[in-house]
Design a protein around this motif. Sequence first.
Motif, PDB file in Angstrom:
ATOM      1  N   SER A 179       0.929  -1.309   0.079  1.00  0.00           N
ATOM      2  CA  SER A 179      -0.011  -0.034  -0.056  1.00  0.00           C
ATOM      3  C   SER A 179       0.705   1.326  -0.118  1.00  0.00           C
ATOM      4  CB  SER A 179      -0.748   0.136   1.258  1.00  0.00           C
ATOM      5  OG  SER A 179      -0.187   0.020   2.393  1.00  0.00           O
ATOM      6  N   LYS A 190      -6.300   1.729  -5.623  1.00  0.00           N
ATOM      7  CA  LYS A 190      -6.858   1.376  -4.022  1.00  0.00           C
ATOM      8  C   LYS A 190      -8.092   1.792  -4.038  1.00  0.00           C
ATOM      9  CE  LYS A 190      -1.959   2.562  -2.302  1.00  0.00           C
ATOM     10  NZ  LYS A 190      -1.273   3.535  -1.456  1.00  0.00           N
ATOM     11  N   ASN A 194      -6.963   0.045   0.461  1.00  0.00           N
ATOM     12  CA  ASN A 194      -6.404  -1.184   0.216  1.00  0.00           C
ATOM     13  C   ASN A 194      -6.201  -1.286  -1.317  1.00  0.00           C
ATOM     14  OD1 ASN A 194      -6.623  -2.131   2.967  1.00  0.00           O
ATOM     15  ND2 ASN A 194      -8.932  -2.241   2.477  1.00  0.00           N
ATOM     16  N   ILE A 195      -5.058  -2.177  -1.636  1.00  0.00           N
ATOM     17  CA  ILE A 195      -4.709  -2.373  -3.005  1.00  0.00           C
ATOM     18  C   ILE A 195      -5.856  -3.312  -3.657  1.00  0.00           C
ATOM     19  CG2 ILE A 195      -3.171  -3.597  -4.614  1.00  0.00           C
ATOM     20  CD1 ILE A 195      -0.984  -2.428  -2.482  1.00  0.00           C
ATOM     21  N   THR A 196      -6.238  -3.063  -4.846  1.00  0.00           N
ATOM     22  CA  THR A 196      -7.321  -3.751  -5.243  1.00  0.00           C
ATOM     23  C   THR A 196      -6.688  -4.850  -6.197  1.00  0.00           C
ATOM     24  OG1 THR A 196      -7.251  -2.230  -7.429  1.00  0.00           O
ATOM     25  CG2 THR A 196      -8.919  -1.571  -5.812  1.00  0.00           C
TER      26      THR A 196
END
Length: 542
Positions: A179, A190, A194-196
């Motif tokens: 992140s 994100k 949060n990272i997608t």
Amino acid sequence: MRILFIILISFLLFSCAQKQQVDFIITNAEIYTSDDSLPKAQSIAVDKGKFVCVGTNEEILSAFNSDNIKDFSGKFIYPGLIDAHCHFIGYAKSLQYADLKKAASFQDVLEIISEHRKKYPSEWLVGRGWDQNKWSEKVFPDNAELNKIFPDIPVVLIRIDGHAALANQKALSITGINSSTKIQGGEIQKKNGNITGILLDKACDHIRSYIPNPTNTGMALLLKEAEKQCFAVGLTMLADAGLDASEIHLIDSLQKSGALKMKIYAMLNPTKENYTKYMDKGIYATPLLKIASVKLYADGALGSRGALLLAPYSDDIKNSGILVESTEALRETMQRADKAGYQVCTHAIGDSAVRLILKLYGEILKEKNDKRWRIEHSQVVHSNDIHKYGTFSIIPAVNTTHATSDMGWAENRLGAERIHTAYAYQNLLIQNNWLSNGSDFPIESINPIYGFHAAIARKDHEGNPENGFLPDNALTREQALKAMTVWAARACFMENEIGSIKKGMAADFVIFDRDIMKEAEKNVWQFQPLETFINGQNVMKK
């Protein structure tokens, strides 16, 4: 009487002796030459891999003999077809990946890769070809389901354009992306911090660099299969847009051994190794390989909203795209290439990226010239900038199938006004009275006839839209043929070797049983070559 008979026989024998013996002759064909001095012909004589004469049946048969005379009544011959911008190495590699082009939803993607994993277990699970614009919910997916299904193996799913990828957590961890990671010229998307799993441009490149490459033996097999598929659609020369030294070395060695017959115009990636091995030593050329250009990137792709626009995306008003390389870095590489006598070929899709590249090219080129610097794609060009292609003799290296692939969603990205500055191939052509056309495969199909059809019809294969997509910028059939033959060769400084059917040129040609220049527009995309020749050698026959 006997004396007259002897004289007649002697005359005929003398006449035959004066005829030049050649490897083969083709007669009674309808030949489109892409040569303005003789646009159409009926017969050709070929010897030692070159056209030695082009003309009528009478002209050829009165001057040449051969043990191999072919009557091609009802057949149509065109110069060998050239893809002026593609990714041959990338296509070969993609043959080992899960094919996601037909996925109509993310659920389809999951099913395809799960089945692929069962059949072809490997260290990394890689797929390519998904396009969220084809789905009912036209948004990027996230990696939540990938993490559940594949918690222990790295998964990378490359979008159709190659400028975006979806990665699972395992792949992100292996490649050091979290992140707090920042990658210049790229984006790590994100949601709620949060990272997608969606990675754009340089971030996509970063994770793709970790995907294991095939061995040289494995890569050679993939290249041979890719070549076979290219020959099947009539391709005889490919401009591969962005290669590393190791890839070029493999191609060169396969060509020199006779294992690979495809002609390649290789654009160098801008790396120190490529500069040392190739650019700094000048132009490299063999009978099948030419290295005289460098490939740069200014922005991303329109489909993944990475193309750099002057104004924000109409469907994402907080986003104007990505400049993937700094202006100074681009300028520095262009100056180095110019000093080395290399052509510069820069990917620019958005109107802001195109404007920047036109400006940088103008600083170096200064006036009309014959350096043939190219802007790859030239997809969205502001009306105030288009004249600069002519001012500085810049080649629009377009991809006509991008227009028909993108037309269902392009206006959503660009808006009702800006869309009219996009895919403007006729407007671009008139700046210098020529352009080149390539497929950009594996983003699009390898079939050059699809590009020909898209150029003249601006419709999909079902005939939609009825009046064509932005039809004022369609090309004529003659323009479309030249854009994938003689003009494509010219864009690679090879018009004196290939691209037309003319005395002294390499005998690269394709044979069809249907006429792409006259038959109904709606049917043209279905036509396939019967035979493909390179240097007078038959490399494909159906």
